[in-house]
Write a protein that holds these residues in place. Structure first.
Motif, PDB file in Angstrom:
ATOM      1  N   VAL A 119       0.857  -1.174   0.000  1.00 26.44           N
ATOM      2  CA  VAL A 119       0.000   0.000   0.000  1.00 26.44           C
ATOM      3  C   VAL A 119       0.896   1.228   0.000  1.00 26.44           C
ATOM      4  CG1 VAL A 119      -1.813   1.263   1.224  1.00 26.44           C
ATOM      5  CG2 VAL A 119      -1.771  -1.240   1.259  1.00 26.44           C
ATOM      6  N   HIS A 120       0.761   2.067  -1.036  1.00 30.46           N
ATOM      7  CA  HIS A 120       1.571   3.287  -1.137  1.00 30.46           C
ATOM      8  C   HIS A 120       0.897   4.402  -0.350  1.00 30.46           C
ATOM      9  CE1 HIS A 120       4.235   1.602  -4.153  1.00 30.46           C
ATOM     10  NE2 HIS A 120       3.165   1.080  -4.717  1.00 30.46           N
ATOM     11  N   THR A 121       1.617   4.954   0.601  1.00 28.33           N
ATOM     12  CA  THR A 121       1.091   6.075   1.375  1.00 28.33           C
ATOM     13  C   THR A 121       2.096   7.216   1.308  1.00 28.33           C
ATOM     14  OG1 THR A 121       2.108   5.267   3.406  1.00 28.33           O
ATOM     15  CG2 THR A 121      -0.156   4.579   2.972  1.00 28.33           C
ATOM     16  N   THR A 122       1.630   8.414   1.602  1.00 33.27           N
ATOM     17  CA  THR A 122       2.526   9.560   1.654  1.00 33.27           C
ATOM     18  C   THR A 122       2.966   9.765   3.086  1.00 33.27           C
ATOM     19  OG1 THR A 122       0.652  11.030   1.929  1.00 33.27           O
ATOM     20  CG2 THR A 122       1.439  10.695  -0.314  1.00 33.27           C
ATOM     21  N   ASP A 123       4.134  10.371   3.249  1.00 41.82           N
ATOM     22  CA  ASP A 123       4.676  10.611   4.580  1.00 41.82           C
ATOM     23  C   ASP A 123       4.056  11.899   5.133  1.00 41.82           C
ATOM     24  OD1 ASP A 123       6.129  10.637   6.875  1.00 41.82           O
ATOM     25  OD2 ASP A 123       8.011  11.277   5.939  1.00 41.82           O
ATOM     26  N   PRO A 124       3.188  11.818   6.127  1.00 40.97           N
ATOM     27  CA  PRO A 124       2.531  13.021   6.629  1.00 40.97           C
ATOM     28  C   PRO A 124       3.456  13.935   7.422  1.00 40.97           C
ATOM     29  CG  PRO A 124       1.884  11.136   7.942  1.00 40.97           C
ATOM     30  CD  PRO A 124       2.738  10.619   6.822  1.00 40.97           C
ATOM     31  N   SER A 125       4.625  13.423   7.853  1.00 39.13           N
ATOM     32  CA  SER A 125       5.527  14.244   8.664  1.00 39.13           C
ATOM     33  C   SER A 125       6.390  15.167   7.806  1.00 39.13           C
ATOM     34  CB  SER A 125       6.427  13.347   9.524  1.00 39.13           C
ATOM     35  OG  SER A 125       7.260  12.573   8.683  1.00 39.13           O
ATOM     36  N   GLY A 126       6.433  14.952   6.493  1.00 34.67           N
ATOM     37  CA  GLY A 126       7.260  15.779   5.619  1.00 34.67           C
ATOM     38  C   GLY A 126       6.646  17.151   5.388  1.00 34.67           C
ATOM     39  N   ILE A 127       7.460  18.055   4.886  1.00 33.62           N
ATOM     40  CA  ILE A 127       6.987  19.408   4.571  1.00 33.62           C
ATOM     41  C   ILE A 127       6.236  19.358   3.246  1.00 33.62           C
ATOM     42  CG2 ILE A 127       7.698  21.774   4.053  1.00 33.62           C
ATOM     43  CD1 ILE A 127      10.163  21.271   5.807  1.00 33.62           C
ATOM     44  N   PRO A 128       5.014  19.882   3.187  1.00 30.67           N
ATOM     45  CA  PRO A 128       4.261  19.870   1.922  1.00 30.67           C
ATOM     46  C   PRO A 128       4.804  20.932   0.970  1.00 30.67           C
ATOM     47  CG  PRO A 128       2.979  20.945   3.634  1.00 30.67           C
ATOM     48  CD  PRO A 128       4.235  20.417   4.291  1.00 30.67           C
ATOM     49  N   TRP A 129       5.889  20.607   0.253  1.00 33.50           N
ATOM     50  CA  TRP A 129       6.578  21.583  -0.602  1.00 33.50           C
ATOM     51  C   TRP A 129       5.676  22.145  -1.683  1.00 33.50           C
ATOM     52  CZ3 TRP A 129      10.704  23.778   1.059  1.00 33.50           C
ATOM     53  CH2 TRP A 129      11.570  23.098   1.915  1.00 33.50           C
ATOM     54  N   ARG A 130       4.826  21.303  -2.245  1.00 35.59           N
ATOM     55  CA  ARG A 130       3.983  21.773  -3.351  1.00 35.59           C
ATOM     56  C   ARG A 130       3.014  22.854  -2.864  1.00 35.59           C
ATOM     57  NH1 ARG A 130       0.927  18.026  -7.781  1.00 35.59           N
ATOM     58  NH2 ARG A 130       0.050  19.732  -8.950  1.00 35.59           N
ATOM     59  N   ARG A 131       2.348  22.610  -1.731  1.00 36.56           N
ATOM     60  CA  ARG A 131       1.419  23.618  -1.209  1.00 36.56           C
ATOM     61  C   ARG A 131       2.161  24.886  -0.805  1.00 36.56           C
ATOM     62  NH1 ARG A 131      -2.472  21.624   3.267  1.00 36.56           N
ATOM     63  NH2 ARG A 131      -0.635  20.572   4.006  1.00 36.56           N
ATOM     64  N   LEU A 132       3.365  24.714  -0.248  1.00 40.86           N
ATOM     65  CA  LEU A 132       4.156  25.870   0.174  1.00 40.86           C
ATOM     66  C   LEU A 132       4.572  26.709  -1.035  1.00 40.86           C
ATOM     67  CD1 LEU A 132       5.508  27.140   2.693  1.00 40.86           C
ATOM     68  CD2 LEU A 132       7.538  25.835   2.122  1.00 40.86           C
ATOM     69  N   LEU A 133       5.013  26.055  -2.107  1.00 35.21           N
ATOM     70  CA  LEU A 133       5.425  26.785  -3.309  1.00 35.21           C
ATOM     71  C   LEU A 133       4.248  27.485  -3.973  1.00 35.21           C
ATOM     72  CD1 LEU A 133       8.026  24.341  -4.895  1.00 35.21           C
ATOM     73  CD2 LEU A 133       8.455  26.545  -3.821  1.00 35.21           C
ATOM     74  N   ILE A 134       3.084  26.844  -3.971  1.00 31.09           N
ATOM     75  CA  ILE A 134       1.897  27.479  -4.549  1.00 31.09           C
ATOM     76  C   ILE A 134       1.522  28.714  -3.745  1.00 31.09           C
ATOM     77  CG2 ILE A 134      -0.595  27.174  -4.897  1.00 31.09           C
ATOM     78  CD1 ILE A 134       0.024  24.283  -5.736  1.00 31.09           C
ATOM     79  N   ALA A 135       1.574  28.613  -2.410  1.00 29.10           N
ATOM     80  CA  ALA A 135       1.241  29.762  -1.556  1.00 29.10           C
ATOM     81  C   ALA A 135       2.218  30.914  -1.785  1.00 29.10           C
ATOM     82  CB  ALA A 135       1.250  29.343  -0.092  1.00 29.10           C
ATOM     83  N   VAL A 136       3.513  30.604  -1.885  1.00 27.37           N
ATOM     84  CA  VAL A 136       4.514  31.655  -2.127  1.00 27.37           C
ATOM     85  C   VAL A 136       4.311  32.266  -3.515  1.00 27.37           C
ATOM     86  CG1 VAL A 136       6.986  32.048  -2.487  1.00 27.37           C
ATOM     87  CG2 VAL A 136       6.209  30.742  -0.517  1.00 27.37           C
ATOM     88  N   GLY A 137       3.983  31.437  -4.495  1.00 26.12           N
ATOM     89  CA  GLY A 137       3.733  31.952  -5.845  1.00 26.12           C
ATOM     90  C   GLY A 137       2.525  32.878  -5.898  1.00 26.12           C
ATOM     91  N   VAL A 138       1.450  32.498  -5.204  1.00 20.86           N
ATOM     92  CA  VAL A 138       0.252  33.347  -5.185  1.00 20.86           C
ATOM     93  C   VAL A 138       0.547  34.663  -4.474  1.00 20.86           C
ATOM     94  CG1 VAL A 138      -2.075  33.531  -4.211  1.00 20.86           C
ATOM     95  CG2 VAL A 138      -1.387  31.458  -5.398  1.00 20.86           C
ATOM     96  N   ALA A 139       1.265  34.595  -3.335  1.00 27.88           N
ATOM     97  CA  ALA A 139       1.602  35.824  -2.601  1.00 27.88           C
ATOM     98  C   ALA A 139       2.517  36.721  -3.435  1.00 27.88           C
ATOM     99  CB  ALA A 139       2.269  35.468  -1.274  1.00 27.88           C
ATOM    100  N   GLY A 140       3.482  36.129  -4.137  1.00 27.83           N
ATOM    101  CA  GLY A 140       4.379  36.914  -4.988  1.00 27.83           C
ATOM    102  C   GLY A 140       3.637  37.571  -6.137  1.00 27.83           C
ATOM    103  N   ALA A 141       2.712  36.835  -6.752  1.00 27.64           N
ATOM    104  CA  ALA A 141       1.928  37.408  -7.850  1.00 27.64           C
ATOM    105  C   ALA A 141       1.052  38.553  -7.346  1.00 27.64           C
ATOM    106  CB  ALA A 141       1.066  36.324  -8.498  1.00 27.64           C
ATOM    107  N   ALA A 142       0.475  38.397  -6.149  1.00 29.76           N
ATOM    108  CA  ALA A 142      -0.344  39.468  -5.581  1.00 29.76           C
ATOM    109  C   ALA A 142       0.501  40.704  -5.293  1.00 29.76           C
ATOM    110  CB  ALA A 142      -1.033  38.978  -4.311  1.00 29.76           C
ATOM    111  N   ALA A 143       1.710  40.503  -4.772  1.00 28.83           N
ATOM    112  CA  ALA A 143       2.591  41.639  -4.474  1.00 28.83           C
ATOM    113  C   ALA A 143       3.001  42.361  -5.756  1.00 28.83           C
ATOM    114  CB  ALA A 143       3.828  41.156  -3.720  1.00 28.83           C
TER     115      ALA A 143
END
Length: 104
Positions: A36-60
């Motif tokens: 059963v393939h599962t994701t590691d919940p303890s890792g940093i969610p890089w994709r969500r973090l990069l999307i949030a930084v991209g949206v904030a940068g575009a807004a700025a």
């Protein structure tokens, strides 16, 4: 339709096992290995973090673009008002006379 793993607690859904592998395991008594393939919940969610930084940068960047556009508009408006005032001469409103012109 809920099924549960044999010997396991009820309510936990069993993964799908192909029928031929299940029958072969029943006939030979060989164990069935389920991966059963599962994701590691303890890792940093890089994709969500990069999307949030991209949206904030575009807004700025958008906000700074809006500020620059407003500054250019106000500069053009002030220039147009100065040209109109210089061409029209002194402006009188309610007994107050204004002379708007640039120093030459």
């Amino acid at each position: 339709m809920h099924s549960h793993t044999p010997g396991g607690p009820p309510g936990i859904l069993a993964p799908h096992i192909p029928a031929d592998a299940y029958r072969r395991a029943q006939d030979t008594g060989a164990p069935v290995v389920i991966v059963v393939h599962t994701t590691d919940p303890s890792g940093i969610p890089w994709r969500r973090l990069l999307i949030a930084v991209g949206v904030a940068g575009a807004a700025a960047i958008g906000c700074w673009g809006l500020v620059a556009a407003l500054c250019a508009l106000l500069d053009a408006t002030a220039h147009a008002a100065t040209v109109i005032a210089a061409a029209a001469g002194p402006i009188g409103i309610g007994g107050i006379t204004l002379k708007c012109s640039r120093a030459k």
